[in-house]
Design a protein around this motif. Sequence first.
Motif, short mmCIF file in Angstrom:
data_model
loop_
_atom_site.label_atom_id
_atom_site.label_comp_id
_atom_site.label_asym_id
_atom_site.label_seq_id
_atom_site.Cartn_x
_atom_site.Cartn_y
_atom_site.Cartn_z
N TYR A 36 22.95 15.54 -19.26
CA TYR A 36 22.33 16.29 -18.02
C TYR A 36 23.51 17.30 -17.59
O TYR A 36 24.61 17.09 -17.92
CB TYR A 36 22.05 15.47 -16.90
N TYR A 93 27.10 15.78 -17.72
CA TYR A 93 27.07 14.26 -17.43
C TYR A 93 26.43 13.66 -18.96
O TYR A 93 25.14 14.11 -19.20
CB TYR A 93 26.52 13.64 -16.37
N TYR A 95 24.67 10.38 -20.68
CA TYR A 95 24.01 9.10 -20.00
C TYR A 95 23.38 8.35 -21.38
O TYR A 95 23.02 8.93 -22.28
CB TYR A 95 22.56 9.51 -19.12
N TRP A 105 25.79 6.12 -16.71
CA TRP A 105 26.41 7.43 -16.82
C TRP A 105 27.77 7.69 -16.94
O TRP A 105 28.64 6.60 -16.71
CB TRP A 105 26.02 8.05 -15.35
#
Length: 115
Positions: A36, A93, A95, A105
Amino acid sequence: VQLQASGGGLVQPGGSLRLSCATSRSIFSNSVMGWYRQAPGKQREPVATIAREDSTNYVDSVKGRFTIARDNAKNTVYLQMNSLKPEDTAVYYCYAYSMVLGAHWGQGTLVTVSS
């Protein structure tokens, strides 16, 4: 930290970076992995995902420029980012998600695209 992300930095428009996300064997082998990003003043958005069988999905804005891949020997997922644009500037990020283990995360890595 169960997901360790790295590889961010400053790059000029048109340049490339590769992000890495290392995790445990348990999380890696059981999860959909992905990235993300969150740009300043914006909501976090999905960029790319890769399933255990290597099927991938990308947000339209990065298709043809970003590639996500898994290295099963290293329990690591990569995001190769080419032809970077200023609008790609964000904290990225890593995940991982599975129904059994839930969501995990990484700590985020900053990508800045600027001349």
